[in-house]
Design an enzyme around this catalytic site. Structure first.
Site, mmCIF file in Angstrom:
data_model
loop_
_atom_site.group_PDB
_atom_site.id
_atom_site.type_symbol
_atom_site.label_atom_id
_atom_site.label_comp_id
_atom_site.label_asym_id
_atom_site.label_seq_id
_atom_site.Cartn_x
_atom_site.Cartn_y
_atom_site.Cartn_z
ATOM 1 N N HIS A 71 42.852 27.104 6.013
ATOM 2 C CA HIS A 71 42.779 26.315 4.776
ATOM 3 C C HIS A 71 41.608 25.340 4.814
ATOM 4 O O HIS A 71 40.987 25.068 3.794
ATOM 5 C CB HIS A 71 44.092 25.567 4.542
ATOM 6 C CG HIS A 71 45.169 26.445 3.969
ATOM 7 N ND1 HIS A 71 46.101 26.004 3.050
ATOM 8 C CD2 HIS A 71 45.454 27.751 4.187
ATOM 9 C CE1 HIS A 71 46.907 27.003 2.731
ATOM 10 N NE2 HIS A 71 46.552 28.066 3.415
ATOM 11 N N ASP A 72 41.303 24.815 5.975
ATOM 12 C CA ASP A 72 40.153 23.924 6.076
ATOM 13 C C ASP A 72 38.874 24.692 5.741
ATOM 14 O O ASP A 72 38.072 24.259 4.912
ATOM 15 C CB ASP A 72 40.071 23.328 7.493
ATOM 16 C CG ASP A 72 39.044 22.209 7.566
ATOM 17 O OD1 ASP A 72 38.762 21.584 6.511
ATOM 18 O OD2 ASP A 72 38.518 21.948 8.659
ATOM 19 N N VAL A 75 38.312 25.735 1.839
ATOM 20 C CA VAL A 75 38.117 24.705 0.810
ATOM 21 C C VAL A 75 37.082 23.714 1.328
ATOM 22 O O VAL A 75 37.344 22.988 2.293
ATOM 23 C CB VAL A 75 39.441 23.996 0.468
ATOM 24 C CG1 VAL A 75 39.244 23.056 -0.713
ATOM 25 C CG2 VAL A 75 40.536 25.010 0.167
ATOM 26 N N GLY A 77 34.659 24.219 3.191
ATOM 27 C CA GLY A 77 34.152 24.527 4.521
ATOM 28 C C GLY A 77 34.905 23.808 5.617
ATOM 29 O O GLY A 77 35.721 22.920 5.358
ATOM 30 N N SER A 81 38.445 18.473 5.684
ATOM 31 C CA SER A 81 38.954 17.903 4.434
ATOM 32 C C SER A 81 40.465 18.122 4.316
ATOM 33 O O SER A 81 41.148 17.363 3.639
ATOM 34 C CB SER A 81 38.241 18.519 3.221
ATOM 35 O OG SER A 81 38.286 19.929 3.279
ATOM 36 N N ASN A 99 50.470 23.947 -0.471
ATOM 37 C CA ASN A 99 50.656 23.288 0.834
ATOM 38 C C ASN A 99 52.059 23.443 1.395
ATOM 39 O O ASN A 99 52.335 22.954 2.481
ATOM 40 C CB ASN A 99 50.359 21.789 0.702
ATOM 41 C CG ASN A 99 51.507 21.022 0.048
ATOM 42 O OD1 ASN A 99 52.446 21.602 -0.437
ATOM 43 N ND2 ASN A 99 51.412 19.720 0.074
ATOM 44 N N PRO A 168 42.577 32.132 -1.344
ATOM 45 C CA PRO A 168 43.134 33.358 -1.913
ATOM 46 C C PRO A 168 44.628 33.164 -2.177
ATOM 47 O O PRO A 168 45.296 32.437 -1.452
ATOM 48 C CB PRO A 168 42.894 34.399 -0.826
ATOM 49 C CG PRO A 168 42.691 33.633 0.432
ATOM 50 C CD PRO A 168 42.153 32.289 0.048
#
Ligand code: HEM
Ligand SMILES: *[C@@H]1O[C@H](CO)[C@@H](O)[C@H](O)[C@H]1NC(C)=O
Ligand SMILES: *[C@@H]1O[C@H](CO)[C@@H](O)[C@H](O)[C@H]1NC(C)=O
Ligand SMILES: *[C@@H]1O[C@H](CO)[C@@H](O)[C@H](O)[C@H]1NC(C)=O
Ligand SMILES: *[C@@H]1O[C@H](CO)[C@@H](O)[C@H](O)[C@H]1NC(C)=O
Ligand SMILES: *[C@@H]1O[C@H](CO)[C@@H](O)[C@H](O)[C@H]1NC(C)=O
Ligand SMILES: *[C@@H]1O[C@H](CO)[C@@H](O)[C@H](O)[C@H]1NC(C)=O
Ligand SMILES: *[C@@H]1O[C@H](CO)[C@@H](O)[C@H](O)[C@H]1NC(C)=O
Ligand SMILES: *[C@@H]1O[C@H](CO)[C@@H](O)[C@H](O)[C@H]1NC(C)=O
Ligand SMILES: *[C@@H]1O[C@H](CO)[C@@H](O)[C@H](O)[C@H]1NC(C)=O
Length: 330
Positions: A71-72, A75, A77, A81, A99, A168
């Site tokens: 997930h990092d 979104v 890169g 974040s 999440n 995705p």
């Protein structure tokens, strides 16, 4: 020797020496294996020790740490974040809808605390996420399955509003998945190999409830699902929109990282539409078959993880080293 030959030799020697020095220290503005070799030589050992301690205590955390890195990367890169907390005027990525079962933040924080004690201000949160994902998956093997490139810096922006467009979705068909990965410069082979991450962990029923309870609007299951698998899923999920029940990715386990994901998939027991979609393209399907039949999966997974770990990285002067992974430096 002629003067010009001596000069040539001297130039060759200088070039070789510079080359060796350059190799040893690397270019610290780029991602590389062992970025912290000089600046914090215990960094990787500390990350591994803390990760193995927590994953040993609770093996379900391996999947959480692996998914955090995915997930990092997707979104903004691989710049951590995903770790930033929401603030009074900003809803962060971790609080976006997809999440539901994100977790492992407390392990990242424990790693960061250990690293700040050993080498203050040196190791980025983004590198911690990448290393912890590797170490989490590697724990059951008692060695590192792949080398992690390091040298990432941390970003300072995290927006829940960006998550849906970048990640995705489990409802995607093959074309959409291929595009989503191509958007991150990842190939169909990376897509198939990284989907093997679904060997471990859990899925909330709501992400595939329609496939079990109501695929066609008339209460029938997805016809591409194995009927025995549908029956099994019905024993766990209470209905199409069950937000509170989770199912192991691999029936009966979800704790062991191996290539059973692929043989189950070929048996029409892929949990999401996005898993089943890998059988709808001949090339992808051939890779599914290869992964299920051979041990290539373990090596290939590491190579694809290395590629995923380069997506959108900040290096050199870009970004910062956060002091706390959940907070921007003030
Ligand atoms: C190909 C596109 C992908 C889609 C559509 C997808 C979707 C999902 C969804 C919907 C879940 C369940 C989340 C929940 O129930 O809260 C999940 C879980 C998971 N995903 Fe993926 N995923 C994809 C690729 C990946 C990749 C590339 C990795 C890592 C290499 C990965 C690793 C995981 C893991 C380990 C879990 C289990 C998490 C846990 O146990 O808490 N996924 N994924
Ligand atoms: C990591 O753990 C091993 C085994 O418990 C220990 O010997 C080693 O000192 C630890 N390393 C660090 C850097 O904490
Ligand atoms: C970030 O948010 C989590 C969950 O709300 C909380 O437990 C944690 O203490 C926060 N971290 C910081 C550094 O504020
Ligand atoms: C968010 O609010 C704080 C004050 O609570 C302010 O200092 C900061 O500039 C704001 N950030 C943004 C991005 O608006
Ligand atoms: C997920 O987001 C919701 C708000 O949409 C939030 O209450 C919850 O704490 C978040 N979960 C995690 C693990 O951050
Ligand atoms: C793990 O590997 C280390 C070093 O290779 C070895 O000393 C240790 O005995 C192994 N542990 C287990 C449980 O196999
Ligand atoms: C995949 O989904 C998109 C968007 O819904 C659709 O336009 C496309 O035709 C689908 N492709 C296939 C091969 O089903
Ligand atoms: C690909 O990236 C573009 C631009 O960021 C975005 O608009 C589009 O939705 C992405 N496509 C997929 C399938 O993720
Ligand atoms: C892989 O792990 C599963 C549990 O998730 C186990 O049932 C299966 O026997 C393992 N397969 C191999 C080939 O080791
Ligand atoms: C975030 O980072 C960018 C680029 O490094 C910088 O220009 C900006 O001032 C930073 N913003 C905050 C609030 O720290």
């Amino acid at each position: 020797m002629k003067y010009s030959k001596v000069m040539n030799l001297l130039i060759v020697v200088i070039v070789v020496v510079l080359g060796i020095v350059g190799d040893c220290y690397g270019d610290l503005s780029e991602l590389q294996d062992g970025y912290y070799r000089e600046s914090c030589c215990q960094a990787e050992e500390i990350v591994r020790n803390v990760t193995w301690q927590y994953v040993g205590a609770n093996p379900a955390m391996a999947a959480k740490l692996l998914r955090l890195h995915f997930h990092d990367c997707f979104v903004r890169g691989a710049e951590a974040s995903i770790l930033l907390n929401s603030t009074a005027n900003n809803t962060a990525e971790k609080d976006a809808f997809p999440n539901l079962s994100l977790g492992g933040f407390y392990i990242i924080d424990a790693i960061k605390t250990a690293l700040e004690a050993a080498c203050p201000g040196i190791v980025s949160c983004a590198d911690i996420v990448a290393l912890a994902a590797r170490d989490a998956v590697s724990y059951q093997f008692n060695y590192s399955l792949w080398e992690v490139q390091t040298g990432r810096k941390d970003g300072n922006v995290s927006l829940a509003s960006e998550v849906l467009a970048e990640l995705p979705s489990p409802a995607m068909n093959f074309t959409q998945l291929q595009q989503s990965f191509a958007n991150k410069s990842l190939s169909v082979r990376d897509l198939v190999v990284l989907s093997g991450g679904h060997a471990i962990g859990v899925a909330q029923c709501v992400f595939f409830g329609n496939r079990v309870y109501n695929f066609d609007g008339n209460g029938n299951p997805d016809p591409t699902l194995n009927p025995n698998y549908v029956a099994y899923l019905k024993t766990i999920c209470k209905g199409e929109f069950d937000f509170t029940t989770e199912v192991p990715m691999v029936p009966g386990s979800g704790l062991i990282f191996n290539n059973t994901y692929y043989t189950n998939l070929e048996n029409n027991e892929g949990i999401f539409t996005s898993d089943a979609a890998l059988l709808t393209d001949n090339y992808a399907k051939s890779i599914v078959n290869e992964m299920g039949r051979t041990w290539a999966f373990f090596y290939d997974f590491g190579q694809s993880m290395r590629r995923m770990g380069t997506v959108g990285v900040l290096t050199g002067n870009q970004g910062v080293i956060r002091k706390q992974c959940a907070l921007n430096n003030s």
